[in-house]
Motif scaffolding. Structure first.
Motif: not given
Length: 387
Positions: A360-387
Motif C-alpha cells: 500500500g505504501k509503494k502504491a501511494q508513493q507511485r501516485v504522489v511521485e508521478e500522478y498528483s493533480w498538482k503535478k499534472i496541472v503544472n505540466k499542462y499550464e507550462n505546456r499551454f504557455l510555451e511559445k
C-alpha cells in the motif's frame, strides 16, 4: 492571455467520467492567471446556458440524443462554437484541445481555420477505442480511421500513457507525429466518512458486506475489462471473502452471457452492487476493501486504477503495459492463463498485515511521485504557455 478551448468532455462540474474529472481538476486547480479556459459542455436541452465555473467560461452545446453518433456531432458543433468565439472576440495565440479521436474524417478542414487565428489544435488520443469489444466491426473501423486522421492532422498529441505514446509513434511513424506525455491525476486524501456514518452503515448492510472482508472491482461493464476471467477465477478459488463488483450493470446481452458462462448467480460471494456516484462513499469502500482487482485491458492511464492505488493497499492488476506502467512495484499482476488469478487470490488471502501495508505504501508513493493533480496541472499550464 492564452485562451484554451477544451472540446470533448461532457462538461463541468464533473459528475462522472475521466475526461470530465480531468477538465474539472484543470480548471479548479488553475495557478497561472495568464490562462483563460473555455469549456464546451454537452446538453440535450434546446435552450443552452453560458456560465462561469471557477473562472472558466462554460458553454452548453445542444445536440439531439441520437445514440453513438451524438458524440461526433457534439465535437463538431463545439469546434464551430470555438471558432465563432475566436472570431467574435478577436482572439489570437491559443489552443483548441480535443479530447479523444472521434472526428478524424473531418478535422483536416478545421485545422487551417484555427491556424489562421494563431490557434494550435491539440488532441488527447485516449486509449485504443477501436479495440473495444462493445463496438460493432463497422464502428471499430470508423474509430481506427478517425484515430489516423486525428494523429495525422494534430499539431500536438498529448498522451496520458507512455505506452499510448509509443503506440502512436510505432503505428503512425509515416506522419512523424508530435507527441508529449502528461498523465492523468489522482490525490492521496482519506475519506471523510467513518464506520459510524449512516450512509456507510446502510451501504454495507444493504449488500451484506463486511469491511476488510471483500475484494473489489470498479469499472465499466464491458467485455474488455475482463469480467469473465475475474469472476471465473474468483469462483474457482477457496477465498473466504466476497467479490464486490461496482459497475453500471445492466441485464443486457453481455450480462446474460456472463451469467451463463460463469454461473456467478450460484456463488453467494459474487455481489453485483450497482454504481456508487457518491465520491466519498466510494473512496471509503476502496479504503476498506481487502484488495482491489483491476481487469482493464484497453486504454491509457485509467482513472479507476489511480484511485485504487491511492486508496487500496492490495492491488491485483491485469498485467498489460498500461497497468504495469502505472503500478510498477506497488501492485501484483495476473494474466488470463487459467488458474493464474485463482492462485494469486489464494496466495494474497494469506498475506500478513505488514506485507499488505508495504504494498500500500509503494502504491501511494507511485501516485504522489508521478500522478498528483498538482503535478499534472503544472505540466499542462507550462505546456499551454510555451511559445
Amino acid at each position: 492571455m492564452k485562451d484554451i478551448f477544451i472540446i470533448g468532455s461532457k462538461g463541468i462540474p464533473a459528475q462522472y467520467g475521466g475526461y470530465e474529472t480531468f477538465v474539472d481538476e484543470l480548471v479548479t486547480r488553475q495557478v497561472n492567471e495568464g490562462i483563460k479556459y473555455h469549456v464546451a459542455c454537452m446538453t440535450f436541452n434546446k435552450e443552452t446556458k453560458n456560465y462561469n465555473y471557477n473562472g472558466a467560461e462554460c458553454q452548453e452545446i445542444s445536440i439531439p440524443n441520437i445514440g453513438g453518433a451524438k458524440a461526433i456531432l457534439y465535437d463538431l458543433k463545439a469546434l464551430n462554437w470555438s471558432l465563432d468565439q475566436i472570431k467574435k472576440d478577436n482572439l489570437r495565440n491559443g489552443v483548441v484541445y480535443i479530447l479523444a479521436c472521434r472526428i478524424g474524417p473531418f478535422i483536416h478542414s478545421y485545422i487551417p481555420k484555427f491556424h489562421k487565428y494563431g490557434f494550435q489544435v491539440w488532441v488527447n488520443p485516449d486509449g485504443h477505442e477501436w479495440m473495444r469489444a462493445k463496438w460493432s466491426k463497422p464502428v471499430r473501423k470508423y474509430w481506427k480511421v478517425s484515430e489516423s486522421g486525428m494523429v495525422k492532422n494534430a499539431d500536438l498529441l498529448v498522451c496520458d500513457s507512455k505506452n499510448i505514446e509509443k503506440y502512436i509513434h510505432e503505428t503512425y511513424s509515416s506522419y512523424n507525429p508530435n507527441t508529449t506525455f502528461i498523465a492523468y491525476g489522482a490525490d492521496i486524501v482519506r475519506s471523510m466518512l467513518t464506520s459510524d456514518d449512516k450512509k456507510v452503515k446502510k451501504w454495507y448492510q444493504d449488500h451484506n458486506v463486511k469491511q476488510n472482508n471483500y475484494f473489489l472491482i470498479v469499472g465499466r461493464f464491458v467485455p474488455e475489462n475482463n469480467y469473465e476471467t475475474m469472476i471465473k477465477e474468483f469462483m474457482s478459488s477457496d477465498v473466504d471473502k466476497d467479490l464486490v463488483i461496482i459497475t453500471n450493470v445492466e441485464h443486457n446481452k453481455f450480462y446474460e452471457e456472463l451469467k451463463e458462462k460463469t454461473r456467478f448467480d450460484t456463488d453467494k460471494r459474487i455481489k453485483f452492487v450497482g454504481t456508487v456516484y457518491d465520491k466519498d462513499l466510494l473512496k471509503y469502500i476502496r479504503e476498506n476493501a481487502y484488495g482491489y482487482i483491476h481487469g482493464h485491458s484497453v486504454g491509457g492511464t485509467n482513472p479507476s486504477l489511480l484511485e485504487a492505488l491511492a486508496d487500496t493497499k492490495l492491488n491485483l492488476l491485469y498485467g498489460v503495459g498500461f497497468n504495469k506502467e502505472v503500478g510498477e512495484d506497488g501492485a501484483l499482476y495476473w494474466s488470463r492463463t487459467p488458474g493464474f488469478l485463482k492462485n494469486l487470490l489464494e496466495k494474497v488471502n494469506g498475506l500478513k498485515v505488514n506485507q499488505i501495508k508495504n504494498l500500500g505504501k509503494k502504491a501511494q508513493q507511485r501516485v504522489v511521485e508521478e500522478y498528483s493533480w498538482k503535478k499534472i496541472v503544472n505540466k499542462y499550464e507550462n505546456r499551454f504557455l510555451e511559445k
